[in-house]
Design an enzyme around this catalytic site. Sequence first.
Site, PDB file in Angstrom:
ATOM      1  CD  GLU A  48      -8.861 -10.331  -1.685  1.00  0.00           C
ATOM      2  OE1 GLU A  48      -9.172  -9.253  -2.356  1.00  0.00           O
ATOM      3  OE2 GLU A  48      -8.639 -11.313  -2.171  1.00  0.00           O
ATOM      4  CD  GLU A  68      -3.788 -10.664  -2.320  1.00  0.00           C
ATOM      5  OE1 GLU A  68      -4.997 -11.686  -2.113  1.00  0.00           O
ATOM      6  OE2 GLU A  68      -3.291 -10.021  -1.563  1.00  0.00           O
TER       7      GLU A  68
END
Length: 194
Positions: A48, A68
Site C-alpha cells: 500500500e 489481508e
Amino acid sequence: DIAELAPLGAAGAEELSRFGQAVVDLLEKCGKPVLAAVNGFALGGGCELALGCHIRLASENAVLGLPEVKLGIVPGYGGTQRLPRLVGQGRALELILSARNVKADEAERIGLVNRVVPQDQLLDEAVKLAETILKNGPIAVENAIECVVRGMSLPFEQGLRFESERFGILAATDDMHEGMRAFLEKRPAKFEHR
C-alpha cells in the site's frame, strides 16, 4: 505488524486504518515526485505504501501483494482504492480476494509497477529517474502530479477543466518562459521555481 493489529477492536482498527491512509495520502499528494524502489517483499502495508508512490520500480526479485483477506480483514491503507485505479477493477479484485502475491514480471505486465530492473541496478535506476524528473520545471512537475492525482478523483470533464486551469496558471510563470526560451535557443533550461 500483525501483533499490533491482533488485539485491536473496531474503533482502534478504524483509527489505525485512517492513520495509515493519511500517511499514504501524504506520499500521493506530495508536490514532489515520490518513487518506490521495491526490492524483495512488499506485502500488505508495504504494498500500500508503494501504491501511494507516483512511480514504482521493482527489482527482479520483488513480490507484491495484499494478503489481508487471509487474516479476515481488508487492505486498510488505501489498497482497495488505489490498486483498481492502477490495474483495473477485475485484476484488483482477483488479487485482493485471492490474496495472491505477484512477482515483479507480472506486476509490470499488469501495471502495478512501472518497470523491473536487475536487483543490483534498482537504486541507481531510481536515482537516475529522479534526476531526470528534477531537470524539468519544478512548478510544472508539481502541477502535473496534482492534475493526475486530483483528476483521478474527479469526473472526466472536471478533470479536464482543472488541467486547463493549471495550464493557464503555468503560462504566467517565469519557469514556463525560461523553458520556452531554452527550447528555442537549443540549450538546457535554468528553472528557478518562479
